[in-house]
Design a protein around this motif. Structure first.
Motif, PDB file in Angstrom:
ATOM      1  N   GLU A   1       0.817  -1.211   0.000  1.00  0.00           N
ATOM      2  CA  GLU A   1       0.000   0.000   0.000  1.00  0.00           C
ATOM      3  C   GLU A   1       0.852   1.263   0.000  1.00  0.00           C
ATOM      4  OE1 GLU A   1      -2.183   0.677   3.595  1.00  0.00           O
ATOM      5  OE2 GLU A   1      -0.729  -0.420   4.803  1.00  0.00           O
ATOM      6  N   TYR A   2       0.243   2.325  -0.471  1.00  0.00           N
ATOM      7  CA  TYR A   2       0.912   3.632  -0.521  1.00  0.00           C
ATOM      8  C   TYR A   2       0.922   4.228   0.881  1.00  0.00           C
ATOM      9  CZ  TYR A   2       1.942   8.432  -1.983  1.00  0.00           C
ATOM     10  OH  TYR A   2       2.514   9.667  -2.145  1.00  0.00           O
ATOM     11  N   LEU A   3       2.099   4.688   1.332  1.00  0.00           N
ATOM     12  CA  LEU A   3       2.250   5.182   2.701  1.00  0.00           C
ATOM     13  C   LEU A   3       2.329   6.698   2.800  1.00  0.00           C
ATOM     14  CD1 LEU A   3       4.879   2.583   3.994  1.00  0.00           C
ATOM     15  CD2 LEU A   3       2.385   2.509   4.221  1.00  0.00           C
ATOM     16  N   GLY A   4       2.492   7.386   1.668  1.00  0.00           N
ATOM     17  CA  GLY A   4       2.541   8.839   1.715  1.00  0.00           C
ATOM     18  C   GLY A   4       3.750   9.398   0.992  1.00  0.00           C
ATOM     19  N   ALA A   5       3.852  10.739   1.016  1.00  0.00           N
ATOM     20  CA  ALA A   5       4.940  11.430   0.328  1.00  0.00           C
ATOM     21  C   ALA A   5       5.528  12.497   1.235  1.00  0.00           C
ATOM     22  CB  ALA A   5       4.437  12.058  -0.968  1.00  0.00           C
ATOM     23  N   ASP A   6       6.821  12.763   1.050  1.00  0.00           N
ATOM     24  CA  ASP A   6       7.530  13.772   1.836  1.00  0.00           C
ATOM     25  C   ASP A   6       8.325  14.669   0.899  1.00  0.00           C
ATOM     26  OD1 ASP A   6       6.799  12.642   4.436  1.00  0.00           O
ATOM     27  OD2 ASP A   6       8.157  11.004   3.882  1.00  0.00           O
ATOM     28  N   ALA A   7       8.330  15.964   1.202  1.00  0.00           N
ATOM     29  CA  ALA A   7       9.118  16.909   0.418  1.00  0.00           C
ATOM     30  C   ALA A   7      10.571  16.834   0.861  1.00  0.00           C
ATOM     31  CB  ALA A   7       8.576  18.319   0.604  1.00  0.00           C
ATOM     32  N   VAL A   8      11.460  16.610  -0.090  1.00  0.00           N
ATOM     33  CA  VAL A   8      12.889  16.552   0.199  1.00  0.00           C
ATOM     34  C   VAL A   8      13.522  17.919  -0.003  1.00  0.00           C
ATOM     35  CG1 VAL A   8      15.078  15.466  -0.421  1.00  0.00           C
ATOM     36  CG2 VAL A   8      12.960  14.131  -0.479  1.00  0.00           C
ATOM     37  N   ALA A   9      13.177  18.553  -1.096  1.00  0.00           N
ATOM     38  CA  ALA A   9      13.656  19.898  -1.426  1.00  0.00           C
ATOM     39  C   ALA A   9      12.682  20.466  -2.451  1.00  0.00           C
ATOM     40  CB  ALA A   9      15.082  19.849  -1.962  1.00  0.00           C
ATOM     41  N   ASP A  10      12.991  21.638  -2.963  1.00  0.00           N
ATOM     42  CA  ASP A  10      12.118  22.222  -3.981  1.00  0.00           C
ATOM     43  C   ASP A  10      12.042  21.307  -5.196  1.00  0.00           C
ATOM     44  OD1 ASP A  10      11.684  24.382  -2.388  1.00  0.00           O
ATOM     45  OD2 ASP A  10      13.193  25.664  -3.349  1.00  0.00           O
ATOM     46  N   ARG A  11      10.821  20.913  -5.544  1.00  0.00           N
ATOM     47  CA  ARG A  11      10.532  20.075  -6.709  1.00  0.00           C
ATOM     48  C   ARG A  11      11.158  18.685  -6.602  1.00  0.00           C
ATOM     49  NH1 ARG A  11      12.000  24.939  -8.250  1.00  0.00           N
ATOM     50  NH2 ARG A  11      14.068  24.233  -8.898  1.00  0.00           N
ATOM     51  N   ILE A  12      11.391  18.234  -5.376  1.00  0.00           N
ATOM     52  CA  ILE A  12      11.892  16.873  -5.129  1.00  0.00           C
ATOM     53  C   ILE A  12      11.018  16.241  -4.046  1.00  0.00           C
ATOM     54  CG2 ILE A  12      13.847  15.439  -4.441  1.00  0.00           C
ATOM     55  CD1 ILE A  12      15.706  17.643  -5.323  1.00  0.00           C
ATOM     56  N   VAL A  13      10.401  15.112  -4.367  1.00  0.00           N
ATOM     57  CA  VAL A  13       9.464  14.460  -3.451  1.00  0.00           C
ATOM     58  C   VAL A  13       9.794  12.974  -3.371  1.00  0.00           C
ATOM     59  CG1 VAL A  13       7.038  13.826  -3.074  1.00  0.00           C
ATOM     60  CG2 VAL A  13       7.626  16.129  -3.866  1.00  0.00           C
ATOM     61  N   THR A  14       9.682  12.418  -2.176  1.00  0.00           N
ATOM     62  CA  THR A  14       9.898  10.982  -1.967  1.00  0.00           C
ATOM     63  C   THR A  14       8.571  10.317  -1.644  1.00  0.00           C
ATOM     64  OG1 THR A  14      12.180  11.235  -1.200  1.00  0.00           O
ATOM     65  CG2 THR A  14      11.016   9.249  -0.523  1.00  0.00           C
ATOM     66  N   HIS A  15       8.220   9.300  -2.431  1.00  0.00           N
ATOM     67  CA  HIS A  15       7.012   8.509  -2.201  1.00  0.00           C
ATOM     68  C   HIS A  15       7.396   7.224  -1.476  1.00  0.00           C
ATOM     69  CE1 HIS A  15       4.386  10.955  -4.815  1.00  0.00           C
ATOM     70  NE2 HIS A  15       5.483  11.133  -5.551  1.00  0.00           N
ATOM     71  N   ARG A  16       6.523   6.779  -0.566  1.00  0.00           N
ATOM     72  CA  ARG A  16       6.802   5.578   0.219  1.00  0.00           C
ATOM     73  C   ARG A  16       5.706   4.538   0.012  1.00  0.00           C
ATOM     74  NH1 ARG A  16       5.784   6.893   4.918  1.00  0.00           N
ATOM     75  NH2 ARG A  16       5.242   9.097   4.643  1.00  0.00           N
ATOM     76  N   PHE A  17       6.144   3.282  -0.194  1.00  0.00           N
ATOM     77  CA  PHE A  17       5.229   2.165  -0.385  1.00  0.00           C
ATOM     78  C   PHE A  17       5.632   1.029   0.562  1.00  0.00           C
ATOM     79  CE2 PHE A  17       5.663   4.442  -4.358  1.00  0.00           C
ATOM     80  CZ  PHE A  17       4.358   4.617  -4.788  1.00  0.00           C
ATOM     81  N   ALA A  18       4.643   0.344   1.100  1.00  0.00           N
ATOM     82  CA  ALA A  18       4.931  -0.786   1.983  1.00  0.00           C
ATOM     83  C   ALA A  18       5.615  -1.893   1.194  1.00  0.00           C
ATOM     84  CB  ALA A  18       3.645  -1.303   2.615  1.00  0.00           C
ATOM     85  N   ALA A  19       6.610  -2.532   1.813  1.00  0.00           N
ATOM     86  CA  ALA A  19       7.344  -3.619   1.154  1.00  0.00           C
ATOM     87  C   ALA A  19       6.718  -4.958   1.512  1.00  0.00           C
ATOM     88  CB  ALA A  19       8.806  -3.592   1.576  1.00  0.00           C
ATOM     89  N   THR A  20       6.632  -5.829   0.518  1.00  0.00           N
ATOM     90  CA  THR A  20       6.103  -7.179   0.742  1.00  0.00           C
ATOM     91  C   THR A  20       7.196  -8.226   0.555  1.00  0.00           C
ATOM     92  OG1 THR A  20       5.414  -7.312  -1.580  1.00  0.00           O
ATOM     93  CG2 THR A  20       3.792  -6.496   0.012  1.00  0.00           C
TER      94      THR A  20
END
Length: 256
Positions: free
Chosen positions: A46-65
């Motif tokens: 499942e999708y866990l959310g997103a975090d801003a790293v810097a301007d115009r840079i985003v990290t998406h997180r997904f659960a690992a199976t």
């Protein structure tokens, strides 16, 4: 006293800018998921959310199976250039979460080896900076070795330093052949008064020696002068005399 020129306006003090979540990069969830699937070749959770790293840079997180990686997640970082609508994938990582099972921290081999680990054929060199050793040509402050230490090129290359001997004495004193053990507490006398006790030479002679009693548990081992066991050379066992009859004696004729 603070002068007007030295007054600092706290409202104008520079602060660390917090990156804002770029809406275009934040919306690239499917792009990030596809990148994670391609990297893992497995089904993504499942999708866990997103975090801003810097301007115009985003990290998406997904659960690992991934089997064996409970508590881990896929981290997919996406970015775009200024004034560009094209979003690219920067990196895909499998990272541990707060509850992830992790391997113990790596420890150098010379710190992992413990007393008793040495097997026949193993080689464990001393650390070049080992404070327990000093060159033999220096005064070791041990009278038993000073006569040899001044003869350059003769005898051992290194001898134990004062720090090394103190460390050894403390380890022996607190070990299984020290005074604070069940065996020593129940002993009839200390090793220092035993005929099988062989004192060491040098500065440790007053406190330690070797046990030479084949029947003792410490035979061939270094023991504290305050250690002891039931095999002390002066142990005497008092055996009750059987010469005196115990209780009333009856003659057989009395019952005929």
């Amino acid at each position: 006293m603070t002068t007007p020129d030295a007054t600092i306006d706290l409202q104008t003090r520079p602060t660390t800018a917090v990156a804002k979540l770029d809406s275009a990069c934040a919306a690239a969830v499917e792009l990030a998921r596809e990148a994670a699937v391609e990297a893992s070749e497995l089904e993504i959770g499942e999708y866990l959310g997103a975090d801003a790293v810097a301007d115009r840079i985003v990290t998406h997180r997904f659960a690992a199976t991934v089997p064996g990686y409970t508590g881990w997640h896929w981290s997919v970082t996406v970015a775009r250039a200024s004034r560009s609508k094209s979003i690219t994938v920067d990196e895909v990582l499998l990272l541990p979460g707060a509850d992830a099972l992790l391997a113990p921290a790596w420890v150098p081999w010379n710190e992992r080896v413990r007393p008793g680990d040495l097997s026949p054929g193993d080689l464990i060199p001393a650390d070049p900076d080992d404070s327990r050793l000093v060159p033999a040509y220096t005064l070791s402050d041990d009278p038993a070795v000073e006569s040899v230490a001044t003869e350059l090129g003769i005898g051992r290359v290194h001898v134990m330093s004062r720090e090394g001997r103190l460390d050894t004495a403390e380890r022996w004193q607190l070990g299984e052949t020290g005074p604070d053990t069940a065996m020593a507490r129940h002993a009839p006398a200390h090793c220092g008064t035993c005929g099988f006790y062989l004192p060491l030479a040098g500065s440790l002679a007053a406190a330690f020696g070797a046990c030479g009693n084949a029947i003792a548990n410490s035979d061939g081992r270094i023991v504290s002068v305050e250690h002891g066991c039931g095999a002390h050379s002066e142990v005497v066992i008092e055996v009750a005399s059987l010469s005196e009859p115990i209780g009333e004696v009856y003659e057989d004729e009395q019952f005929v």
